[in-house]
Scaffold this active site. Structure first.
Site, PDB file in Angstrom:
ATOM      1  N   ASP A 215       2.123  -3.845  -9.362  1.00  0.00           N
ATOM      2  CA  ASP A 215       1.865  -5.182  -9.911  1.00  0.00           C
ATOM      3  C   ASP A 215       2.258  -5.262 -11.381  1.00  0.00           C
ATOM      4  O   ASP A 215       2.866  -6.231 -11.825  1.00  0.00           O
ATOM      5  CB  ASP A 215       0.377  -5.533  -9.787  1.00  0.00           C
TER       6      ASP A 215
ATOM      7  N   GLY B 261      -3.984 -12.234  -4.291  1.00  0.00           N
ATOM      8  CA  GLY B 261      -2.995 -11.180  -4.088  1.00  0.00           C
ATOM      9  C   GLY B 261      -1.672 -11.452  -4.776  1.00  0.00           C
ATOM     10  O   GLY B 261      -0.641 -10.918  -4.374  1.00  0.00           O
ATOM     11  N   LEU B 262      -1.690 -12.280  -5.829  1.00  0.00           N
ATOM     12  CA  LEU B 262      -0.451 -12.555  -6.566  1.00  0.00           C
ATOM     13  C   LEU B 262      -0.497 -11.964  -7.983  1.00  0.00           C
ATOM     14  O   LEU B 262       0.244 -12.379  -8.863  1.00  0.00           O
ATOM     15  CB  LEU B 262      -0.185 -14.068  -6.622  1.00  0.00           C
ATOM     16  N   SER B 263      -1.377 -10.993  -8.182  1.00  0.00           N
ATOM     17  CA  SER B 263      -1.417 -10.203  -9.414  1.00  0.00           C
ATOM     18  C   SER B 263      -1.734 -10.999 -10.666  1.00  0.00           C
ATOM     19  O   SER B 263      -1.099 -10.817 -11.708  1.00  0.00           O
ATOM     20  CB  SER B 263      -0.091  -9.474  -9.622  1.00  0.00           C
ATOM     21  N   SER B 264      -2.733 -11.863 -10.573  1.00  0.00           N
ATOM     22  CA  SER B 264      -3.137 -12.578 -11.793  1.00  0.00           C
ATOM     23  C   SER B 264      -3.649 -11.592 -12.841  1.00  0.00           C
ATOM     24  O   SER B 264      -3.445 -11.799 -14.045  1.00  0.00           O
ATOM     25  CB  SER B 264      -4.201 -13.624 -11.475  1.00  0.00           C
TER      26      SER B 264
ATOM     27  N   HIS C  13       0.830  -1.213   0.000  1.00  0.00           N
ATOM     28  CA  HIS C  13       0.000   0.000   0.000  1.00  0.00           C
ATOM     29  C   HIS C  13       0.866   1.266   0.000  1.00  0.00           C
ATOM     30  O   HIS C  13       0.442   2.305   0.528  1.00  0.00           O
ATOM     31  CB  HIS C  13      -0.972  -0.006   1.190  1.00  0.00           C
TER      32      HIS C  13
ATOM     33  N   TYR D 295      -9.950  -1.510  -0.722  1.00  0.00           N
ATOM     34  CA  TYR D 295      -8.737  -0.959  -1.331  1.00  0.00           C
ATOM     35  C   TYR D 295      -8.965   0.504  -1.735  1.00  0.00           C
ATOM     36  O   TYR D 295      -8.180   1.389  -1.403  1.00  0.00           O
ATOM     37  CB  TYR D 295      -8.371  -1.809  -2.558  1.00  0.00           C
TER      38      TYR D 295
ATOM     39  N   ASP E 138       2.515   2.009  -3.100  1.00  0.00           N
ATOM     40  CA  ASP E 138       2.702   2.441  -4.498  1.00  0.00           C
ATOM     41  C   ASP E 138       1.792   3.600  -4.883  1.00  0.00           C
ATOM     42  O   ASP E 138       2.216   4.526  -5.577  1.00  0.00           O
ATOM     43  CB  ASP E 138       2.627   1.264  -5.488  1.00  0.00           C
TER      44      ASP E 138
ATOM     45  N   GLY F 176      -7.181 -14.223  -7.407  1.00  0.00           N
ATOM     46  CA  GLY F 176      -7.916 -13.723  -6.243  1.00  0.00           C
ATOM     47  C   GLY F 176      -7.225 -13.926  -4.909  1.00  0.00           C
ATOM     48  O   GLY F 176      -7.875 -13.969  -3.866  1.00  0.00           O
TER      49      GLY F 176
HETATM   50  C1  GLA Z   1      -2.826  -4.335  -5.101  1.00  0.00           C
HETATM   51  C2  GLA Z   1      -2.625  -3.185  -6.076  1.00  0.00           C
HETATM   52  C3  GLA Z   1      -1.186  -2.647  -5.996  1.00  0.00           C
HETATM   53  C4  GLA Z   1      -0.788  -2.349  -4.559  1.00  0.00           C
HETATM   54  C5  GLA Z   1      -1.138  -3.516  -3.647  1.00  0.00           C
HETATM   55  C6  GLA Z   1      -0.924  -3.187  -2.186  1.00  0.00           C
HETATM   56  O1  GLA Z   1      -2.066  -5.434  -5.481  1.00  0.00           O
HETATM   57  O2  GLA Z   1      -2.892  -3.585  -7.394  1.00  0.00           O
HETATM   58  O3  GLA Z   1      -1.070  -1.501  -6.811  1.00  0.00           O
HETATM   59  O4  GLA Z   1      -1.350  -1.155  -4.106  1.00  0.00           O
HETATM   60  O5  GLA Z   1      -2.470  -3.938  -3.789  1.00  0.00           O
HETATM   61  O6  GLA Z   1       0.415  -2.964  -1.935  1.00  0.00           O
END
Ligand code: GLA
Length: 377
Positions: free
Chosen positions: A183, A135-138, A49, A232, A51, A133
């Site tokens: 991400d 938190g690994l940026s799929s 949190h 978020y 970025d 889903g």
């Molecule tokens: C998500 C958002 C990112 C970042 C993280 C928290 O993954 O896509 O930009 O803010 O949450 O660090």
């Protein structure tokens, strides 16, 4: 299969790890793709949190990838096939898709189109083993792989930073998450064996080695991130409000902790997390001591739990179980929070044992977790 043939197949897979994509494309569309590309998911070690507050982050790529294959279809519409969609979805710039998954792909096509590029009708196939889903940026992996594939197909002059920027815009404008750029930069530029130190304001970056003798472990808590988007966007608004009250452009510009002391409690807690988290990232990249690095991760979790309030009881439990293991240097929730995965930095030789022990303890407490990294296949 003979030993030699098996060796050749293993070597070919190592060189082209995602060559099954063309085959899948052919199965669905009955022609070979004209372009293929892939991009990884990411796990963030520190800098959560930060970025969207113009701060610092420290992600690594994970081995799981999203693969995209495309071919011109001679028409003017897009046909998208992906396991996540069940059957193929057809859409055009005038008639956008309603499926959330397809909106990421649509967003990428739309943004490139708006850059003045003529995009022909396309058949598109997506396959991914990036866990969704958690938190690994799929979604970033899907956006970056789509843009890379378009670059390949149309010979576009887009560098990896521009790809990340367009991918972020697709996420904000078409998927409705006011995300930062971590991400997409990670999916576009990070590696699995080093961390990417990124200044999200200037986009200056450098690769930093992982602490000596360490390995990354990622466990899914099994808790769906139900409040992730609304929570978020709310956190982001709270940070903007804190920055406004302080009279700074963003929370990155807070130089001393005393500056935030007079804020009302809620913005003070959010600002304190961002301030201390930025400091932890910069301390981590300078520290040569794996144990000290781990302690920074533990402190990050406490800050995300108490000041940023994005943890859950299950994430706290899983992180606590991890932190108690002698083979663990440090552990924290990773990604936006509200559920999803935890990351631990482990002594390399202990990773598998830690995963087994902690998942068993978590199960005894009535929860079902799973191992995500190291990838099991
Ligand atoms: C998500 C958002 C990112 C970042 C993280 C928290 O993954 O896509 O930009 O803010 O949450 O660090």
């Amino acid at each position: 299969m003979s030993h030699v043939a098996l060796e050749a197949e293993v070597a070919a897979k190592a060189e082209h790890p995602r060559s099954g994509c063309a085959h899948d494309f052919e199965q669905v569309f009955h022609v070979l793709p004209h372009a293929e590309a892939h991009a990884p998911g990411r796990v963030n070690l520190l800098g959560e949190h930060t970025d969207y507050n113009d701060g610092f982050v420290l992600p690594v790529a994970i081995p799981q990838q999203t693969r995209v294959a495309m071919a011109r279809n001679g028409g003017s519409t897009f046909r998208l096939h992906a396991a996540e969609l069940g059957s193929a979805v057809e859409f055009s710039f005038e008639d956008p898709p309603t499926e959330h998954f397809a909106s990421y792909v649509f967003g990428c096509l739309r943004l490139v189109h708006e850059e003045g590029v003529d995009i022909p009708g396309l058949d598109i196939h997506v396959a991914s083993d990036v866990p969704m889903g958690v938190g690994l940026s799929s979604s970033a992996a899907l956006e970056v792989a789509t843009l890379r594939c378009l670059r390949e197909l149309l010979g576009l002059q887009l560098d990896d930073v521009r790809i990340a920027q367009l991918a972020q815009q697709a996420e904000i404008q078409d998927a409705g998450v006011r995300c930062g750029i971590m991400d997409q930069m990670a999916s576009s530029l990070a590696a699995t064996d080093r961390a990417l130190l990124l200044d999200t304001r200037s986009l200056e970056r450098r690769m930093v080695p992982l602490p000596e003798g360490s390995a990354v472990l990622v466990l899914d808590s099994g808790v769906a991130r139900s409040l992730a988007t609304s929570g978020y966007n709310q956190r982001r608004a709270e940070c903007e409000e804190a920055a406004r009250l302080l009279g700074v452009e963003s929370l990155r510009d807070v130089d001393h902790l005393e500056y935030i002391e007079n804020l009302p409690e809620l913005p003070r807690k959010r600002a304190r997390h961002v301030f201390t988290e930025n400091r932890r990232v910069l301390q981590a990249v300078d520290c040569r001591d794996p144990k000290a690095f781990g302690e920074l991760m533990n402190a990050s979790h406490a800050s995300l739990r108490d000041d940023y309030e994005v943890s859950t009881p299950e994430l706290d439990l899983l992180v606590d179980l991890l932190q108690r293991q002698p083979g663990v240097l440090g552990a924290r929730l990773t990604g936006a929070g509200f559920g999803g995965a935890c990351v631990a930095l482990c002594k390399r030789e202990a990773v598998q044992q830690v995963a087994r022990t902690v998942l068993a303890q978590y199960r005894e407490a009535g929860h079902q977790g799973r191992l995500l990294v190291p990838a099991t296949d």
